[in-house]
Scaffold this motif. Structure first.
Motif, PDB file in Angstrom:
ATOM      1  N   TYR A 237       0.825  -1.210   0.000  1.00 36.66           N
ATOM      2  CA  TYR A 237       0.000   0.000   0.000  1.00 36.66           C
ATOM      3  C   TYR A 237       0.858   1.258   0.000  1.00 36.66           C
ATOM      4  CZ  TYR A 237      -3.366   3.506   1.409  1.00 36.66           C
ATOM      5  OH  TYR A 237      -4.128   4.631   1.467  1.00 36.66           O
ATOM      6  N   THR A 238       1.918   1.288   0.778  1.00 36.15           N
ATOM      7  CA  THR A 238       2.745   2.486   0.897  1.00 36.15           C
ATOM      8  C   THR A 238       3.506   2.795  -0.389  1.00 36.15           C
ATOM      9  OG1 THR A 238       4.538   1.191   1.848  1.00 36.15           O
ATOM     10  CG2 THR A 238       3.014   2.244   3.388  1.00 36.15           C
ATOM     11  N   GLN A 239       3.603   1.857  -1.302  1.00 39.56           N
ATOM     12  CA  GLN A 239       4.287   2.094  -2.566  1.00 39.56           C
ATOM     13  C   GLN A 239       3.370   2.746  -3.597  1.00 39.56           C
ATOM     14  OE1 GLN A 239       6.123  -1.515  -3.911  1.00 39.56           O
ATOM     15  NE2 GLN A 239       7.289  -1.777  -2.047  1.00 39.56           N
ATOM     16  N   CYS A 240       2.110   2.872  -3.295  1.00 43.04           N
ATOM     17  CA  CYS A 240       1.152   3.469  -4.213  1.00 43.04           C
ATOM     18  C   CYS A 240       0.950   4.942  -3.876  1.00 43.04           C
ATOM     19  CB  CYS A 240      -0.190   2.739  -4.121  1.00 43.04           C
ATOM     20  SG  CYS A 240      -0.102   1.009  -4.643  1.00 43.04           S
ATOM     21  N   PRO A 241       0.529   5.734  -4.857  1.00 42.01           N
ATOM     22  CA  PRO A 241       0.223   7.136  -4.571  1.00 42.01           C
ATOM     23  C   PRO A 241      -0.917   7.241  -3.553  1.00 42.01           C
ATOM     24  CG  PRO A 241       0.285   6.720  -6.947  1.00 42.01           C
ATOM     25  CD  PRO A 241       0.344   5.388  -6.270  1.00 42.01           C
ATOM     26  N   PRO A 242      -1.042   8.375  -2.885  1.00 41.18           N
ATOM     27  CA  PRO A 242      -2.145   8.553  -1.933  1.00 41.18           C
ATOM     28  C   PRO A 242      -3.502   8.287  -2.600  1.00 41.18           C
ATOM     29  CG  PRO A 242      -0.586  10.354  -1.744  1.00 41.18           C
ATOM     30  CD  PRO A 242      -0.170   9.542  -2.949  1.00 41.18           C
ATOM     31  N   GLY A 243      -4.338   7.534  -1.913  1.00 38.71           N
ATOM     32  CA  GLY A 243      -5.658   7.189  -2.431  1.00 38.71           C
ATOM     33  C   GLY A 243      -5.700   5.907  -3.227  1.00 38.71           C
ATOM     34  N   TRP A 244      -4.534   5.363  -3.578  1.00 39.29           N
ATOM     35  CA  TRP A 244      -4.434   4.123  -4.335  1.00 39.29           C
ATOM     36  C   TRP A 244      -4.140   2.992  -3.350  1.00 39.29           C
ATOM     37  CZ3 TRP A 244      -4.020   3.844  -9.941  1.00 39.29           C
ATOM     38  CH2 TRP A 244      -4.182   5.077 -10.575  1.00 39.29           C
ATOM     39  N   ILE A 245      -4.513   1.762  -3.722  1.00 43.44           N
ATOM     40  CA  ILE A 245      -4.268   0.596  -2.871  1.00 43.44           C
ATOM     41  C   ILE A 245      -3.622  -0.505  -3.703  1.00 43.44           C
ATOM     42  CG2 ILE A 245      -6.103   1.085  -1.225  1.00 43.44           C
ATOM     43  CD1 ILE A 245      -7.850  -0.927  -2.750  1.00 43.44           C
ATOM     44  N   SER A 246      -3.050  -1.490  -3.005  1.00 42.80           N
ATOM     45  CA  SER A 246      -2.379  -2.578  -3.704  1.00 42.80           C
ATOM     46  C   SER A 246      -2.543  -3.883  -2.944  1.00 42.80           C
ATOM     47  CB  SER A 246      -0.892  -2.275  -3.851  1.00 42.80           C
ATOM     48  OG  SER A 246      -0.248  -3.341  -4.518  1.00 42.80           O
ATOM     49  N   MET A 247      -2.531  -4.960  -3.681  1.00 42.52           N
ATOM     50  CA  MET A 247      -2.544  -6.294  -3.105  1.00 42.52           C
ATOM     51  C   MET A 247      -1.205  -6.988  -3.332  1.00 42.52           C
ATOM     52  SD  MET A 247      -4.816  -9.609  -4.163  1.00 42.52           S
ATOM     53  CE  MET A 247      -3.672 -10.347  -5.308  1.00 42.52           C
ATOM     54  N   SER A 248      -0.657  -6.834  -4.535  1.00 44.37           N
ATOM     55  CA  SER A 248       0.538  -7.576  -4.910  1.00 44.37           C
ATOM     56  C   SER A 248       1.219  -6.892  -6.085  1.00 44.37           C
ATOM     57  CB  SER A 248       0.159  -9.002  -5.307  1.00 44.37           C
ATOM     58  OG  SER A 248      -0.569  -8.986  -6.527  1.00 44.37           O
ATOM     59  N   PRO A 249       2.480  -7.241  -6.332  1.00 48.18           N
ATOM     60  CA  PRO A 249       3.154  -6.670  -7.512  1.00 48.18           C
ATOM     61  C   PRO A 249       2.424  -6.989  -8.815  1.00 48.18           C
ATOM     62  CG  PRO A 249       4.757  -7.713  -6.066  1.00 48.18           C
ATOM     63  CD  PRO A 249       3.391  -8.073  -5.532  1.00 48.18           C
ATOM     64  N   SER A 250       1.765  -8.150  -8.892  1.00 48.63           N
ATOM     65  CA  SER A 250       1.079  -8.512 -10.134  1.00 48.63           C
ATOM     66  C   SER A 250      -0.135  -7.633 -10.403  1.00 48.63           C
ATOM     67  CB  SER A 250       0.670  -9.982 -10.114  1.00 48.63           C
ATOM     68  OG  SER A 250      -0.351 -10.190  -9.148  1.00 48.63           O
ATOM     69  N   LEU A 251      -0.724  -7.066  -9.367  1.00 49.22           N
ATOM     70  CA  LEU A 251      -1.900  -6.219  -9.530  1.00 49.22           C
ATOM     71  C   LEU A 251      -1.527  -4.743  -9.592  1.00 49.22           C
ATOM     72  CD1 LEU A 251      -4.955  -6.448  -9.815  1.00 49.22           C
ATOM     73  CD2 LEU A 251      -5.134  -6.362  -7.331  1.00 49.22           C
ATOM     74  N   GLY A 252      -0.377  -4.383  -9.057  1.00 52.29           N
ATOM     75  CA  GLY A 252       0.034  -2.988  -9.052  1.00 52.29           C
ATOM     76  C   GLY A 252      -0.833  -2.166  -8.109  1.00 52.29           C
ATOM     77  N   CYS A 253      -1.009  -0.900  -8.437  1.00 53.95           N
ATOM     78  CA  CYS A 253      -1.795   0.029  -7.621  1.00 53.95           C
ATOM     79  C   CYS A 253      -3.160   0.240  -8.266  1.00 53.95           C
ATOM     80  CB  CYS A 253      -1.071   1.363  -7.503  1.00 53.95           C
ATOM     81  SG  CYS A 253       0.534   1.247  -6.677  1.00 53.95           S
ATOM     82  N   LEU A 254      -4.192   0.308  -7.446  1.00 56.38           N
ATOM     83  CA  LEU A 254      -5.568   0.473  -7.918  1.00 56.38           C
ATOM     84  C   LEU A 254      -6.175   1.736  -7.348  1.00 56.38           C
ATOM     85  CD1 LEU A 254      -6.986  -3.127  -7.327  1.00 56.38           C
ATOM     86  CD2 LEU A 254      -5.977  -2.207  -9.425  1.00 56.38           C
ATOM     87  N   LEU A 255      -7.008   2.379  -8.165  1.00 54.13           N
ATOM     88  CA  LEU A 255      -7.798   3.517  -7.724  1.00 54.13           C
ATOM     89  C   LEU A 255      -9.248   3.270  -8.126  1.00 54.13           C
ATOM     90  CD1 LEU A 255      -8.046   6.412  -6.550  1.00 54.13           C
ATOM     91  CD2 LEU A 255      -7.705   7.233  -8.897  1.00 54.13           C
ATOM     92  N   TYR A 256     -10.117   3.205  -7.151  1.00 52.25           N
ATOM     93  CA  TYR A 256     -11.561   3.149  -7.399  1.00 52.25           C
ATOM     94  C   TYR A 256     -11.973   4.603  -7.631  1.00 52.25           C
ATOM     95  CZ  TYR A 256     -11.449  -1.670  -5.831  1.00 52.25           C
ATOM     96  OH  TYR A 256     -11.176  -3.013  -5.710  1.00 52.25           O
ATOM     97  N   HIS A 257     -12.058   4.984  -8.889  1.00 49.63           N
ATOM     98  CA  HIS A 257     -12.106   6.393  -9.281  1.00 49.63           C
ATOM     99  C   HIS A 257     -13.535   6.949  -9.255  1.00 49.63           C
ATOM    100  CE1 HIS A 257     -10.653  10.082 -10.719  1.00 49.63           C
ATOM    101  NE2 HIS A 257     -10.131   9.719 -11.877  1.00 49.63           N
ATOM    102  N   THR A 258     -14.042   7.143  -8.045  1.00 50.66           N
ATOM    103  CA  THR A 258     -15.405   7.660  -7.883  1.00 50.66           C
ATOM    104  C   THR A 258     -15.493   9.155  -8.159  1.00 50.66           C
ATOM    105  OG1 THR A 258     -15.028   7.941  -5.516  1.00 50.66           O
ATOM    106  CG2 THR A 258     -16.090   5.884  -6.229  1.00 50.66           C
ATOM    107  N   GLU A 259     -14.374   9.794  -8.430  1.00 51.41           N
ATOM    108  CA  GLU A 259     -14.394  11.221  -8.775  1.00 51.41           C
ATOM    109  C   GLU A 259     -14.429  11.441 -10.288  1.00 51.41           C
ATOM    110  OE1 GLU A 259     -11.203  13.131  -6.693  1.00 51.41           O
ATOM    111  OE2 GLU A 259     -12.044  12.615  -4.744  1.00 51.41           O
ATOM    112  N   ALA A 260     -14.334  10.380 -11.070  1.00 53.38           N
ATOM    113  CA  ALA A 260     -14.390  10.490 -12.527  1.00 53.38           C
ATOM    114  C   ALA A 260     -15.801  10.888 -12.965  1.00 53.38           C
ATOM    115  CB  ALA A 260     -13.998   9.160 -13.170  1.00 53.38           C
TER     116      ALA A 260
END
Length: 169
Positions: free
Chosen positions: A20-43
């Motif tokens: 999680y700490t390797q992702c930008p603020p507001g982004w989350i992660s599970m594993s290197p294979s998934l990378g960082c995710l943003l549930y973009h409810t502001e789009a």
């Protein structure tokens, strides 16, 4: 968005996702294979704005250096669903655009970013009876309700309360 970051952080920590700490603020992660995710409810004007069509969702992710999420395993699907269910507590039920489509070649489902083919034998999480569309349903979403965030094929146009899950590495 700031008010749900602590909730997602706590959930990600509970599952032991130290990236999680390797992702930008507001982004989350599970594993290197998934990378960082943003549930973009502001789009597309945000939750109060109505929702996105698939192209708007794609462009929203691209504008922040990302793409619509690609899901390649049951573990990834389960993590993404868990986070979507956590967001239900804040925003109510939402559907989520993913990077899968069969635009241009009916029945040949491709991941938008990697261009990899969703062939038999590879992981998929289609809902019961899905994909069930014709040439009018060419984009995939994780659908709330009876599908419990399994994938469904939908028309690519604007859908109420449907937002992108963005992914980047």
């Amino acid at each position: 968005m700031a008010r749900f970051i602590p909730i997602l952080f706590l959930i990600s920590q509970a599952f032991g996702h130290s990236l999680y700490t390797q992702c930008p603020p507001g982004w989350i992660s599970m594993s290197p294979s998934l990378g960082c995710l943003l549930y973009h409810t502001e789009a597309c004007g945000g939750v109060q704005g109505g929702g996105c069509d698939w192209i708007q969702a794609t462009e929203s992710c691209q504008s922040i250096g990302a793409w619509l999420v690609e899901i390649h395993s049951g573990d990834e699907q389960n993590f993404i669903v868990t986070m979507a269910k956590a967001l239900e507590l804040i925003h109510g039920p939402l559907d989520w655009w993913i990077g899968l489509n069969d635009l241009g070649n009916e029945g040949n489902w491709l991941w938008q970013h990697s261009r990899s083919n969703l062939t038999s034998g590879k992981f998929s999480s289609w809902g019961l009876g899905e994909p069930n569309g014709t040439y009018l349903e060419n984009c995939a979403a994780m659908s709330y309700g009876s599908l419990n965030y399994r994938w469904s094929d939908l028309g690519c146009g604007k859908r109420a309360r449907t937002f992108p899950i963005c992914q980047k590495f």
